[in-house]
Write an enzyme that holds these catalytic residues in place. Structure first.
Site, PDB file in Angstrom:
ATOM      1  N   ASP A  84       0.807  -1.224   0.000  1.00 19.78           N
ATOM      2  CA  ASP A  84       0.000   0.000   0.000  1.00 19.78           C
ATOM      3  C   ASP A  84       0.837   1.270   0.000  1.00 19.78           C
ATOM      4  O   ASP A  84       1.896   1.333   0.627  1.00 19.78           O
ATOM      5  CB  ASP A  84      -0.914  -0.012   1.238  1.00 19.78           C
ATOM      6  N   HIS A 178      -6.804  10.864   5.788  1.00 16.83           N
ATOM      7  CA  HIS A 178      -5.948   9.858   6.428  1.00 16.83           C
ATOM      8  C   HIS A 178      -5.694  10.191   7.901  1.00 16.83           C
ATOM      9  O   HIS A 178      -5.689  11.348   8.299  1.00 16.83           O
ATOM     10  CB  HIS A 178      -4.598   9.776   5.721  1.00 16.83           C
TER      11      HIS A 178
END
Length: 281
Positions: A84, A178
């Protein structure tokens, strides 16, 4: 259970108009907890190793990948492994042959043209090596402080980007951010719907830890397919460790405080993967 392939899990969810949850792992306990939570929910999920997690493990992908893949292979439900938020091309290329079936290539800090060129090259490499690839157009809010949560993905620009790069999935900016520890993000569901109708590839939601359960369900109903979760697992993990250590200041055996931490993550994974997979467009 044989190790699953990210492409199969995402494509099945996309076809069935459902979501599939993807959980970031940092330690072995994270991986074990994600597997256990998925088994409790009887749901397929994706285990994600970020570039930051690799950096934590002395910048060595192979050992952490081997551990996570082994956990996935032993699970009774389909689990895939994903690399990721990779910005380092060298690291991305290390994923081939390790049991990792997908990568999120992150060139979103670059301007549009440079992002497109870098992502096109990454896609060519990924497809040549049998990997499903995800990209991001414009940074999702909160990543390295570069964008406010108000960042949004333009559907027409996103369509052109997907057509030009041939990526398999696209992370879109629709209101999440995030590293949020409070679940207060407000998603632009009309934009999710517009993007889902416009784009030929599955949509990915980053920053899902900051999104309340009902909004996650609504996002999947509007067209999100892959739902990335990270910070909320660390919140549960850390809270459990703190609570256990607060009960006994003589405690030194890590198994006695990591066990409840692992259980706390498993509970979150079970709950969230059920919500994501149970939501339907």
């Amino acid at each position: 259970m044989t190790l699953a392939n990210t492409a199969d899990l995402v494509h099945t969810a996309h076809r069935d108009k459902r979501g599939v949850a993807a959980f970031n792992v940092i330690t072995l306990e994270h991986a074990e907890a994600v597997a256990r939570g998925a088994e409790l929910a009887e749901q397929p999920v994706i285990l994600q190793i970020s570039e930051n997690a690799v950096a934590f493990h002395h910048r060595q992908l192979r050992p952490v990948a081997a551990a996570v893949v082994a956990v996935a292979e032993e699970s009774s439900v389909p689990l895939a492994v994903h690399l990721d938020h990779v910005e380092d091309d060298t690291l991305m290329r290390q994923a081939a042959g390790l049991g990792i079936s997908s990568v999120m290539y992150d060139a979103s800090k670059l301007d549009y043209d440079a992002n497109l060129d870098a992502t096109r090259g990454a896609t060519e490499w990924a497809h040549a090596n049998g990997l499903w690839i995800e990209a991001e157009l414009g940074e999702v809010g909160g990543k390295d402080g570069a964008h406010a949560p108000g960042a949004r993905t333009d559907p027409d620009e996103a369509f052109a980007f997907v057509e030009a790069t041939a990526v398999d999935g696209l992370a879109v900016a629709v209101g999440s951010s995030h590293a949020m520890v409070d679940r207060i993000a407000e998603l632009d569901l009309a934009l999710v719907d517009a993007l889902a109708r416009k784009l030929p590839v599955p949509l990915v939601l980053h920053g899902s830890s900051g999104v309340a359960d009902e909004h996650l369900a609504a996002a999947v109903a509007a067209g999100i397919v892959k739902v990335n979760v990270g910070t909320i697992l660390n919140v549960a993990y850390t809270r459990a460790v703190r609570d256990k250590l607060a009960q006994d200041d003589t405690l030194v055996d890590p198994r006695k405080y990591l066990r409840p931490a692992r259980d706390a993550i498993a509970a979150e994974v079970s709950r969230l993967s059920t919500i994501v997979a149970g939501s339907r467009r």
